[in-house]
Design a protein around this motif. Structure first.
Motif, mmCIF file in Angstrom:
data_model
loop_
_atom_site.group_PDB
_atom_site.id
_atom_site.type_symbol
_atom_site.label_atom_id
_atom_site.label_comp_id
_atom_site.label_asym_id
_atom_site.label_seq_id
_atom_site.Cartn_x
_atom_site.Cartn_y
_atom_site.Cartn_z
ATOM 1 N N GLN A 136 1.689 4.347 -3.336
ATOM 2 C CA GLN A 136 1.491 5.798 -3.222
ATOM 3 C C GLN A 136 2.790 6.579 -3.395
ATOM 4 O O GLN A 136 2.802 7.800 -3.218
ATOM 5 C CB GLN A 136 0.895 6.120 -1.843
ATOM 6 C CG GLN A 136 -0.457 5.476 -1.599
ATOM 7 C CD GLN A 136 -0.947 5.739 -0.196
ATOM 8 O OE1 GLN A 136 -1.351 6.855 0.137
ATOM 9 N NE2 GLN A 136 -0.932 4.720 0.638
ATOM 10 N N GLU B 222 0.831 -1.210 0.000
ATOM 11 C CA GLU B 222 0.000 0.000 0.000
ATOM 12 C C GLU B 222 0.866 1.261 0.000
ATOM 13 O O GLU B 222 0.547 2.233 -0.687
ATOM 14 C CB GLU B 222 -0.919 -0.005 1.213
ATOM 15 C CG GLU B 222 -1.891 1.159 1.240
ATOM 16 C CD GLU B 222 -2.926 1.038 2.345
ATOM 17 O OE1 GLU B 222 -3.905 1.817 2.332
ATOM 18 O OE2 GLU B 222 -2.751 0.168 3.225
ATOM 19 N N ARG B 223 1.959 1.249 0.750
ATOM 20 C CA ARG B 223 2.837 2.421 0.775
ATOM 21 C C ARG B 223 3.506 2.633 -0.581
ATOM 22 O O ARG B 223 3.559 3.755 -1.096
ATOM 23 C CB ARG B 223 3.891 2.262 1.878
ATOM 24 C CG ARG B 223 3.323 2.355 3.280
ATOM 25 C CD ARG B 223 4.419 2.442 4.319
ATOM 26 N NE ARG B 223 5.243 1.258 4.389
ATOM 27 C CZ ARG B 223 4.973 0.195 5.116
ATOM 28 N NH1 ARG B 223 3.864 0.153 5.842
ATOM 29 N NH2 ARG B 223 5.793 -0.841 5.140
ATOM 30 N N ARG C 228 2.870 10.737 6.896
ATOM 31 C CA ARG C 228 1.581 10.591 7.562
ATOM 32 C C ARG C 228 0.556 9.980 6.608
ATOM 33 O O ARG C 228 -0.238 9.118 6.982
ATOM 34 C CB ARG C 228 1.078 11.948 8.045
ATOM 35 C CG ARG C 228 1.846 12.541 9.219
ATOM 36 C CD ARG C 228 1.297 13.946 9.501
ATOM 37 N NE ARG C 228 2.039 14.603 10.550
ATOM 38 C CZ ARG C 228 1.843 14.412 11.843
ATOM 39 N NH1 ARG C 228 0.922 13.550 12.230
ATOM 40 N NH2 ARG C 228 2.556 15.056 12.752
ATOM 41 N N ARG C 229 0.572 10.436 5.373
ATOM 42 C CA ARG C 229 -0.445 10.006 4.409
ATOM 43 C C ARG C 229 -0.302 8.530 4.048
ATOM 44 O O ARG C 229 -1.303 7.850 3.817
ATOM 45 C CB ARG C 229 -0.333 10.878 3.152
ATOM 46 C CG ARG C 229 -1.362 10.595 2.085
ATOM 47 C CD ARG C 229 -1.682 11.843 1.270
ATOM 48 N NE ARG C 229 -0.515 12.653 0.968
ATOM 49 C CZ ARG C 229 0.233 12.497 -0.128
ATOM 50 N NH1 ARG C 229 -0.075 11.559 -0.994
ATOM 51 N NH2 ARG C 229 1.260 13.296 -0.346
ATOM 52 N N VAL C 230 0.930 8.013 4.027
ATOM 53 C CA VAL C 230 1.128 6.624 3.606
ATOM 54 C C VAL C 230 1.337 5.680 4.782
ATOM 55 O O VAL C 230 1.717 4.536 4.599
ATOM 56 C CB VAL C 230 2.307 6.496 2.617
ATOM 57 C CG1 VAL C 230 2.075 7.362 1.410
ATOM 58 C CG2 VAL C 230 3.634 6.846 3.295
ATOM 59 N N SER D 294 0.957 15.684 16.612
ATOM 60 C CA SER D 294 -0.400 15.241 16.287
ATOM 61 C C SER D 294 -1.299 15.273 17.520
ATOM 62 O O SER D 294 -0.821 15.318 18.633
ATOM 63 C CB SER D 294 -0.367 13.833 15.719
ATOM 64 O OG SER D 294 0.200 12.929 16.641
ATOM 65 N N GLU E 26 7.435 14.663 6.126
ATOM 66 C CA GLU E 26 6.467 14.351 7.181
ATOM 67 C C GLU E 26 5.046 14.227 6.661
ATOM 68 O O GLU E 26 4.322 13.281 6.997
ATOM 69 C CB GLU E 26 6.537 15.426 8.271
ATOM 70 C CG GLU E 26 5.683 15.095 9.484
ATOM 71 C CD GLU E 26 5.947 16.047 10.640
ATOM 72 O OE1 GLU E 26 5.246 15.934 11.652
ATOM 73 O OE2 GLU E 26 6.853 16.905 10.520
ATOM 74 N N GLU E 27 4.629 15.153 5.822
ATOM 75 C CA GLU E 27 3.265 15.096 5.309
ATOM 76 C C GLU E 27 3.033 13.815 4.523
ATOM 77 O O GLU E 27 2.010 13.142 4.684
ATOM 78 C CB GLU E 27 2.977 16.314 4.428
ATOM 79 C CG GLU E 27 1.561 16.334 3.872
ATOM 80 C CD GLU E 27 1.302 17.529 2.973
ATOM 81 O OE1 GLU E 27 0.232 17.557 2.345
ATOM 82 O OE2 GLU E 27 2.183 18.423 2.901
ATOM 83 N N LYS E 28 3.987 13.469 3.686
ATOM 84 C CA LYS E 28 3.869 12.239 2.901
ATOM 85 C C LYS E 28 3.878 11.026 3.810
ATOM 86 O O LYS E 28 3.097 10.088 3.615
ATOM 87 C CB LYS E 28 5.046 12.153 1.912
ATOM 88 C CG LYS E 28 5.008 10.949 0.987
ATOM 89 C CD LYS E 28 3.954 11.100 -0.086
ATOM 90 C CE LYS E 28 4.059 10.021 -1.131
ATOM 91 N NZ LYS E 28 3.088 10.169 -2.219
#
Length: 396
Positions: free
Chosen positions: A72, A68-69, A386-388, A396, A382-384
């Motif tokens: 993306q 899954e990672r 968190r998303r994956v 958080s 960091e944003e990426k």
């Protein structure tokens, strides 16, 4: 490569250190004979790839998350999916479709189905997430067929296997990476940066562990392999989540190395109960104690405390601590930092002159310090992350 995997040798020693019921037993670990003309691959670089083409082996517990990672991440192509159970392959095909990726070639039906995938010419990397005992055979076969390998922890189970990985990676000049994700945790990376910037003074002691009650997961392991391994082996059989970040902070094999260790364990209580519950059979010779504690001393006089417990009901913890001559960091059960006042500036902590010498920084100042010392490259990712599915940060 030789330097990268030596901490894993110590990890195997943790597994072996309690294998005798004698009160005292020194285990000598000589360096194996080295093939002539080989060089370590610690700084290995290979030709860049526009697209990294990946084949996955083992799609039970950790494999689907990896698929899954990768689905993306730009610049990747999932070319093959392999598992003994065909339904697990199909579940991962659905993950690829979910993210708009084409279905991959499926391999299943036997524990050697991966070999056909490794022989393909259109795969660059084999990602291994099988049960532990199959890690090395798959990795060796993949490297012998020109593939880089990434192996979920632990990468190997004994000294002979470790040297096989080292020798093969050096000879083939291919990357062989143990996927110790905890060295990339936000807190551990910030603490590492603090150590490298000298905030802790001289780091003297570190702690790490894998304390994770697996009652909710035992039945998910293919053919009960993880419980079976604990039933047959005594010691810390899963040390790298704790030992990996500790090695980085102590500069292991970058100026220091582990010298010797002492390990003790409790008697097995919950292990036999779990076997009885899952199989209906008694297991009077269950080997692994419920709790194993290992104390390691380095050549430069530093110490490491590593613990393993997957059988008692306690909160999850990797027990990460850094104890320095002038500072302290701890991740569990709550984030804590403490420094001598002369180690801090107003840029680090406003009003730092009025801090308590024996109490952790207030939560808001701790959070500010962690964010200040989080490496820039991590902030960019960091944003990426968190998303994956990356680990959550303290923000958080």
């Amino acid at each position: 490569m030789r330097k990268m995997l030596v901490p894993l040798m110590m990890a195997c020693l943790l597994m072996l250190s309690s294998c005798s019921h004698q009160l005292v037993k020194m285990i000598e670990t000589p360096v194996a004979s080295r093939p002539a003309g080989q060089h370590d691959v610690l700084g290995l670089t290979t030709a860049p790839l526009d697209t990294v083409r990946v084949g996955f082996v083992g799609l039970g517990m950790r494999g689907p998350g990896a698929v899954e990672r990768f689905a993306q991440i730009e610049g990747t192509a999932v070319k093959g999916l392999c598992d003994v159970e065909p339904d697990r392959v199909e579940d991962c095909q659905k993950l690829l479709e979910k993210f708009g990726r084409p279905r991959a070639t499926a391999y299943s039906g036997s524990t050697e189905a991966y070999k056909e995938m490794c022989r393909r010419n259109d795969i660059d990397l084999i990602y291994i997430a099988t049960d532990w005992v199959h890690h090395v055979p798959i990795a060796l076969y993949a490297m012998e067929h020109g593939k880089h390998v990434a192996i979920e922890v632990p990468a190997a189970m004994n000294m002979d296997e470790i040297w096989q990985l080292i020798n093969t990676a050096e000879r083939t000049r291919l990357h062989c990476m143990m996927l110790e994700n905890c060295v990339y945790d936000f807190f551990e990376l910030a603490a590492l940066n603090m150590a490298q910037q000298g905030l802790f003074g001289e780091v003297l002691h570190v702690e790490g562990s894998y304390l994770h009650n697996l009652d909710d997961f035992w039945t998910a392991y293919w053919q009960n392999w993880r419980l079976d391994y604990n039933a047959k082996h005594r010691g810390d059989v899963y040390p790298t989540h704790g030992i990996g970040p500790d090695c980085q902070v102590l500069n292991i094999h970058r100026g220091d190395r582990m010298a010797y260790l002492v390990a003790v364990d409790t008697k097995p209580v919950n292990g036999p109960r779990v076997v009885k519950k899952l199989t209906g059979k008694d297991c009077p010779d269950f080997q692994n104690g419920d709790q194993t504690s290992t104390l390691i001393r380095t050549v430069n006089g530093k110490t490491m405390l590593i613990q393993h417990d997957v059988l008692t009901p306690r909160p999850y913890s990797r027990m990460f601590q850094v104890v320095g001559s002038d500072g302290y960091a701890s991740k569990y059960p709550v984030n804590q930092l403490l420094f001598r006042q002369d180690r801090l500036t107003s840029d680090d902590v406003p009003d730092h002159e009025n801090l308590n010498a024996h109490a952790a920084l207030p939560d808001n100042l701790c959070r500010a310090m962690l964010n200040r010392y989080l490496p820039d490259f991590v902030k960019e990712l960091e944003e990426k992350a968190r998303r994956v599915g990356g680990l959550a940060a303290w923000t958080s």
